[in-house]
Design a protein around this motif. Structure first.
Motif, PDB file in Angstrom:
ATOM      1  N   LEU A 179       0.213  -1.515   0.326  1.00  0.00           N
ATOM      2  CA  LEU A 179      -0.083  -0.500   0.314  1.00  0.00           C
ATOM      3  C   LEU A 179       0.844   1.209  -0.664  1.00  0.00           C
ATOM      4  CD1 LEU A 179      -2.870   1.641   0.207  1.00  0.00           C
ATOM      5  CD2 LEU A 179      -2.598   0.796   2.117  1.00  0.00           C
ATOM      6  N   ARG A 180       1.502   1.256   0.572  1.00  0.00           N
ATOM      7  CA  ARG A 180       2.786   2.330   0.831  1.00  0.00           C
ATOM      8  C   ARG A 180       3.642   2.463  -0.915  1.00  0.00           C
ATOM      9  NH1 ARG A 180       4.972   0.686   6.843  1.00  0.00           N
ATOM     10  NH2 ARG A 180       4.159   2.193   8.118  1.00  0.00           N
ATOM     11  N   GLY A 181       3.847   1.423  -1.228  1.00  0.00           N
ATOM     12  CA  GLY A 181       4.556   1.532  -2.589  1.00  0.00           C
ATOM     13  C   GLY A 181       3.170   2.580  -3.410  1.00  0.00           C
ATOM     14  N   GLU A 182       2.514   1.592  -3.250  1.00  0.00           N
ATOM     15  CA  GLU A 182       0.880   2.601  -4.228  1.00  0.00           C
ATOM     16  C   GLU A 182       0.774   4.102  -4.168  1.00  0.00           C
ATOM     17  OE1 GLU A 182      -1.651   2.613  -6.882  1.00  0.00           O
ATOM     18  OE2 GLU A 182      -0.417   0.293  -6.552  1.00  0.00           O
ATOM     19  N   LEU A 183       0.551   4.235  -3.019  1.00  0.00           N
ATOM     20  CA  LEU A 183       1.032   6.167  -2.475  1.00  0.00           C
ATOM     21  C   LEU A 183       1.980   6.247  -2.809  1.00  0.00           C
ATOM     22  CD1 LEU A 183      -0.620   5.348   1.578  1.00  0.00           C
ATOM     23  CD2 LEU A 183      -1.919   5.674  -1.281  1.00  0.00           C
ATOM     24  N   SER A 184       3.491   5.910  -2.604  1.00  0.00           N
ATOM     25  CA  SER A 184       4.417   6.691  -3.705  1.00  0.00           C
ATOM     26  C   SER A 184       4.223   7.475  -4.153  1.00  0.00           C
ATOM     27  CB  SER A 184       5.673   5.805  -2.736  1.00  0.00           C
ATOM     28  OG  SER A 184       5.608   4.843  -4.073  1.00  0.00           O
ATOM     29  N   LEU A 185       3.397   6.685  -4.790  1.00  0.00           N
ATOM     30  CA  LEU A 185       3.346   7.167  -6.824  1.00  0.00           C
ATOM     31  C   LEU A 185       3.062   7.615  -6.811  1.00  0.00           C
ATOM     32  CD1 LEU A 185       2.415   3.954  -8.296  1.00  0.00           C
ATOM     33  CD2 LEU A 185       4.507   4.218  -8.323  1.00  0.00           C
ATOM     34  N   SER A 186       2.355   8.961  -6.299  1.00  0.00           N
ATOM     35  CA  SER A 186       1.795  10.050  -6.031  1.00  0.00           C
ATOM     36  C   SER A 186       2.366  11.166  -5.273  1.00  0.00           C
ATOM     37  CB  SER A 186      -0.033  10.065  -5.813  1.00  0.00           C
ATOM     38  OG  SER A 186      -0.183   9.771  -4.870  1.00  0.00           O
ATOM     39  N   GLY A 200       4.690  14.160  -4.105  1.00  0.00           N
ATOM     40  CA  GLY A 200       5.331  15.310  -4.167  1.00  0.00           C
ATOM     41  C   GLY A 200       4.084  15.892  -5.007  1.00  0.00           C
ATOM     42  N   ALA A 201       2.802  15.272  -6.169  1.00  0.00           N
ATOM     43  CA  ALA A 201       2.084  15.510  -6.411  1.00  0.00           C
ATOM     44  C   ALA A 201       1.502  16.681  -6.457  1.00  0.00           C
ATOM     45  CB  ALA A 201       1.673  14.746  -7.496  1.00  0.00           C
ATOM     46  N   ASP A 202       0.594  16.528  -5.169  1.00  0.00           N
ATOM     47  CA  ASP A 202      -0.374  17.118  -4.426  1.00  0.00           C
ATOM     48  C   ASP A 202      -0.025  17.081  -2.494  1.00  0.00           C
ATOM     49  OD1 ASP A 202      -2.892  18.028  -3.162  1.00  0.00           O
ATOM     50  OD2 ASP A 202      -4.132  18.194  -5.064  1.00  0.00           O
ATOM     51  N   ALA A 203       0.134  18.613  -2.312  1.00  0.00           N
ATOM     52  CA  ALA A 203       0.271  18.398  -0.716  1.00  0.00           C
ATOM     53  C   ALA A 203      -0.314  19.115   0.015  1.00  0.00           C
ATOM     54  CB  ALA A 203       0.714  20.239  -0.283  1.00  0.00           C
ATOM     55  N   ARG A 204      -1.980  18.947  -0.514  1.00  0.00           N
ATOM     56  CA  ARG A 204      -2.857  18.022   0.424  1.00  0.00           C
ATOM     57  C   ARG A 204      -2.592  16.284   0.473  1.00  0.00           C
ATOM     58  NH1 ARG A 204      -7.129  21.470  -3.284  1.00  0.00           N
ATOM     59  NH2 ARG A 204      -5.765  20.387  -4.323  1.00  0.00           N
ATOM     60  N   LEU A 205      -2.684  15.365  -0.432  1.00  0.00           N
ATOM     61  CA  LEU A 205      -2.386  14.374  -0.362  1.00  0.00           C
ATOM     62  C   LEU A 205      -0.970  14.079   0.540  1.00  0.00           C
ATOM     63  CD1 LEU A 205      -2.739  11.562  -1.092  1.00  0.00           C
ATOM     64  CD2 LEU A 205      -2.435  12.101  -3.141  1.00  0.00           C
ATOM     65  N   ASP A 206      -0.313  14.922   0.199  1.00  0.00           N
ATOM     66  CA  ASP A 206       0.917  14.409   1.342  1.00  0.00           C
ATOM     67  C   ASP A 206       1.448  14.480   2.610  1.00  0.00           C
ATOM     68  OD1 ASP A 206       2.457  14.017  -0.974  1.00  0.00           O
ATOM     69  OD2 ASP A 206       3.445  15.432  -1.757  1.00  0.00           O
ATOM     70  N   ALA A 207       0.142  15.143   2.993  1.00  0.00           N
ATOM     71  CA  ALA A 207      -0.470  16.227   4.486  1.00  0.00           C
ATOM     72  C   ALA A 207      -1.103  14.934   4.692  1.00  0.00           C
ATOM     73  CB  ALA A 207      -0.629  17.333   4.784  1.00  0.00           C
ATOM     74  N   ALA A 208      -1.969  13.991   4.535  1.00  0.00           N
ATOM     75  CA  ALA A 208      -2.599  12.688   4.618  1.00  0.00           C
ATOM     76  C   ALA A 208      -2.288  12.010   4.553  1.00  0.00           C
ATOM     77  CB  ALA A 208      -4.070  12.798   3.450  1.00  0.00           C
ATOM     78  N   VAL A 209      -1.172  11.319   3.523  1.00  0.00           N
ATOM     79  CA  VAL A 209      -0.284  10.450   4.138  1.00  0.00           C
ATOM     80  C   VAL A 209       0.059  10.349   5.167  1.00  0.00           C
ATOM     81  CG1 VAL A 209       1.264   8.864   3.167  1.00  0.00           C
ATOM     82  CG2 VAL A 209      -0.154   9.738   1.757  1.00  0.00           C
ATOM     83  N   GLY A 221      -7.383   9.213  -3.056  1.00  0.00           N
ATOM     84  CA  GLY A 221      -6.860  10.036  -4.076  1.00  0.00           C
ATOM     85  C   GLY A 221      -5.419  10.256  -4.230  1.00  0.00           C
ATOM     86  N   SER A 222      -5.156   9.262  -4.149  1.00  0.00           N
ATOM     87  CA  SER A 222      -3.369   9.326  -5.044  1.00  0.00           C
ATOM     88  C   SER A 222      -3.701   8.494  -6.320  1.00  0.00           C
ATOM     89  CB  SER A 222      -3.000   8.339  -4.141  1.00  0.00           C
ATOM     90  OG  SER A 222      -1.191   7.872  -5.437  1.00  0.00           O
ATOM     91  N   LEU A 223      -5.248   7.551  -6.401  1.00  0.00           N
ATOM     92  CA  LEU A 223      -5.306   7.475  -7.522  1.00  0.00           C
ATOM     93  C   LEU A 223      -5.695   8.575  -8.826  1.00  0.00           C
ATOM     94  CD1 LEU A 223      -6.854   3.824  -6.765  1.00  0.00           C
ATOM     95  CD2 LEU A 223      -4.815   3.855  -8.065  1.00  0.00           C
ATOM     96  N   LEU A 224      -6.129  10.034  -7.971  1.00  0.00           N
ATOM     97  CA  LEU A 224      -7.236  10.818  -8.680  1.00  0.00           C
ATOM     98  C   LEU A 224      -6.023  11.147  -9.590  1.00  0.00           C
ATOM     99  CD1 LEU A 224     -10.539  11.137  -7.238  1.00  0.00           C
ATOM    100  CD2 LEU A 224     -10.187   9.954  -8.893  1.00  0.00           C
ATOM    101  N   VAL A 225      -4.754  11.992  -8.453  1.00  0.00           N
ATOM    102  CA  VAL A 225      -4.199  12.859  -8.472  1.00  0.00           C
ATOM    103  C   VAL A 225      -3.586  12.610  -9.808  1.00  0.00           C
ATOM    104  CG1 VAL A 225      -2.068  13.655  -8.049  1.00  0.00           C
ATOM    105  CG2 VAL A 225      -4.259  13.932  -6.675  1.00  0.00           C
ATOM    106  N   ALA A 266      -7.205  17.432 -13.540  1.00  0.00           N
ATOM    107  CA  ALA A 266      -6.974  17.998 -12.146  1.00  0.00           C
ATOM    108  C   ALA A 266      -8.249  18.565 -11.659  1.00  0.00           C
ATOM    109  CB  ALA A 266      -6.435  19.838 -12.955  1.00  0.00           C
ATOM    110  N   ALA A 267      -9.748  19.143 -12.523  1.00  0.00           N
ATOM    111  CA  ALA A 267     -10.493  19.842 -12.144  1.00  0.00           C
ATOM    112  C   ALA A 267     -11.270  18.205 -10.890  1.00  0.00           C
ATOM    113  CB  ALA A 267     -11.803  19.632 -13.073  1.00  0.00           C
ATOM    114  N   VAL A 268     -11.088  17.101 -11.085  1.00  0.00           N
ATOM    115  CA  VAL A 268     -11.900  16.431 -10.633  1.00  0.00           C
ATOM    116  C   VAL A 268     -10.629  15.921  -8.499  1.00  0.00           C
ATOM    117  CG1 VAL A 268     -11.950  13.459  -9.858  1.00  0.00           C
ATOM    118  CG2 VAL A 268     -12.565  15.046 -12.521  1.00  0.00           C
ATOM    119  N   ALA A 269      -9.279  15.672  -9.972  1.00  0.00           N
ATOM    120  CA  ALA A 269      -8.361  15.742  -8.226  1.00  0.00           C
ATOM    121  C   ALA A 269      -8.499  16.776  -7.463  1.00  0.00           C
ATOM    122  CB  ALA A 269      -6.797  15.507  -8.885  1.00  0.00           C
ATOM    123  N   ASP A 270      -8.390  17.467  -7.752  1.00  0.00           N
ATOM    124  CA  ASP A 270      -8.349  18.827  -6.695  1.00  0.00           C
ATOM    125  C   ASP A 270      -9.719  18.702  -6.192  1.00  0.00           C
ATOM    126  OD1 ASP A 270      -7.105  22.134  -6.349  1.00  0.00           O
ATOM    127  OD2 ASP A 270      -9.087  22.106  -6.461  1.00  0.00           O
TER     128      ASP A 270
END
Length: 562
Positions: free
Chosen positions: A465-472, A474-483, A513-517, A522-526
């Motif tokens: 799971l961590r490996g999957e999340l790592s793929l995103s 740096g792409a979105d600061a809000r996602l990084d904070a949630a992780v 969130g990781s999948l959508l980012v 961008a409209a959906v992911a944001d």
């Protein structure tokens, strides 16, 4: 003074043409026919997860699902419910269930399109993804018939624990021919499978099962005495059943018709009177000297059948995601054609917020369902990393997506106003169906605790799971904070069982969130990250913040032919 009395057939001034009493205006036109596969998230995910070769089939099935004919099948199968016939006209015990022809039309289509066991014998990479994508489109019909379809799909990996039985029954279970009626299974062109695990006294705690399996003189053959509390689709040909044998809780194959053509004892006490899913017959069978064949190692029944549960949980996610999409397109059709206060509803700012928020949730569910299907496909083909990811992510997805379905469907119904609360709209049927997937194959607590079990016993699943999340990253600061918040939650083991639901919800949201980012516009992911991860949304749908790209979200989710 003269009095004028109107007689029948006369027209008074008050009934002149400008006062017609039943002129219908400001109502949407019939929705069907429409294209149930006109969903960018579905088609993109199909390609991304390795089954782009199936696009033409998925689109063809989507067109059929949205046709007037198939939509009528769905309505009729739900309206004309199955009937239990315990005896024939002469008093002979038959324990059969009769279905409306529309049920058989739905079943025939699902089997022919590979919704049952066909993916297991399809050598093409992505075969299980293609099946899931087809299911997402076909879910726009009637969900009840999906139960025997799912169980037939899911029985294959469990049955393969007993190679001799698999060799005997797998050709029928993987067939694309729907062949209803109780006959010797090996003489039929296609087979359906069910399962019986829970009992009155135990529910999800199957280790308390009281059904007893007694060995016979023939190796691997037992007789069962006991009952099951929820056994759906009793007209299936074979069932996997848990029972207590001398070696402990074991898994058995129970055919309705024995090899010599006689009926196995499978007494149906009653059909369940359910909230929804009414087109499907859920039964309470009793066994009394019922002949059964051991599947897998004696005493390892849960281990044998657990792979079946993993497959059915994937279909729970798929079913809820498909139902959410169906509810969204029905609501979208209504608000595009209904006006209030001088504008069509879809042009009212607050309604745009509601529908856009539903669209974001729908895409998150669809994208996750297809990612889980891709994981299953690659895991089945031997990818160890995907096996680890599948173990935890399927339980996480099952917990979260199925829970969102009920709230989602209620909000979609509200888009219709009072029109959505009447049966003719079709929305009450979706609303009654929506809670089922959250209950079936383990309710919320069962799945949340299963995630904890995976964390404790299979730490490789968390690494995956961590490996999957790592793929995103740096792409979105809000996602990084949630992780980061998730990692802190995982590091705190105090009262973790009490906190299990919250932990699994965190996992689901950061995974979506990781999948959508990575994959959504961008409209959906944001919008997802702002509201689901960064706290800018409320507790109800329709609370996207000002500045959201509503136009971008709605244009993607509700194309003209949806």
């Amino acid at each position: 003074m003269t009095t004028s009395i109107e007689r029948p057939g006369q027209t008074s001034a008050a009934a002149s043409p400008q006062y017609v009493t039943h002129e219908v205006t400001n109502q949407p036109p019939p929705h069907a026919p429409y294209d149930a596969a006109a969903d960018a998230a579905l088609i993109e995910g199909l390609h991304r997860e390795g089954a782009g070769w199936a696009e033409a089939d998925v689109r063809r099935l989507g067109a059929l699902a949205g046709s007037e004919e198939a939509q009528q099948w769905a309505e009729d199968a739900n309206r004309f419910e199955p009937e239990l016939k315990t005896v024939d006209r002469y008093g002979n015990r038959i324990d059969e269930v009769e279905f409306h022809p529309s049920w058989h039309n739905l079943m025939r289509t699902s089997v022919a399109e590979g919704g049952a066991g066909a993916a297991w014998v399809d050598p093409r990479p992505g075969a299980h993804v293609a099946r899931t994508a087809g299911g997402l489109a076909w879910q726009h019909t009637e969900a009840g018939h999906g139960c025997p379809i799912t169980m037939t799909y899911a029985v294959i990996p469990a049955l393969r624990h007993q190679p001799d039985l698999a060799a005997l029954y797998e050709p029928g279970l993987t067939s694309r021919v729907y062949d209803p009626g109780l006959r010797v299974p090996t003489e039929k062109r296609g087979l359906l499978a069910g399962m019986g695990m829970t009992e009155k006294q135990g529910g999800s705690d199957v280790r308390t099962n009281s059904t007893v399996a007694v060995p016979t003189a023939e190796a691997g053959v037992f007789t069962l005495t006991g009952h099951k509390w929820f056994t759906s689709a009793p007209m299936c040909d074979v069932f996997l059943v848990l029972a207590q044998s001398p070696g402990g809780l074991s898994c058995f194959l129970v055919p309705r018709i024995l090899p010599d053509g006689t009926r196995n004892t499978f007494r149906i006490v009653r059909l369940k009177d359910k909230l929804g899913n009414r087109s499907n017959a859920s039964s309470e069978p009793e066994f009394d000297g019922t002949v059964a064949w051991l599947v897998g190692e004696e005493g390892r029944g849960v281990k044998t059948i657990i792979e079946m549960v993993s497959c059915t949980r994937l279909d729970c996610v798929t079913g809820s995601a498909g139902m959410m999409r169906k509810a969204l397109v029905e609501a979208g059709h209504h608000v595009k054609h209904r006006a209030a206060f001088g504008k069509t509803l879809i042009d009212q700012p607050l309604m745009r917020n509601v529908v856009a928020d539903l669209a974001v949730e729908s895409e998150a569910a669809t994208t996750l369902a297809l990612r889980l299907a891709g994981s299953a496909d690659r895991a089945i083909r031997g990818d160890e990393g995907e096996q680890a990811f599948r173990r935890i992510a399927t339980a996480v997805g099952k917990y979260w997506v199925t829970k969102r379905g009920a709230a989602f469907t209620a909000e979609a119904m509200e888009c219709f106003g009072g029109n959505g609360y009447v049966e003719d709209s079709g929305m009450p049927r979706l609303y009654r169906e929506a809670p089922l997937n959250s209950i079936w194959e383990g309710s919320g607590n069962v799945n949340a605790l299963d995630v904890l079990r995976a964390l404790g016993r299979e730490p490789g699943s968390l690494d995956a799971l961590r490996g999957e999340l790592s793929l995103s990253a740096g792409a979105d600061a809000r996602l990084d904070a949630a992780v980061g918040r998730l990692e802190r939650s995982l590091g705190d083991l105090e009262d973790i069982e009490v906190r299990a639901r919250g932990l699994v919800e965190q996992m689901a949201l950061v995974l979506q969130g990781s999948l959508l980012v990575r994959h959504a516009p961008a409209a959906v992911a944001d919008a997802f990250c702002a509201t689901r991860l960064d706290g800018q949304g409320g507790l109800a749908f329709g609370t996207l913040p000002a500045g959201t790209d509503f136009d971008g979200i709605l244009a993607r989710a509700l194309p003209e032919n949806s």
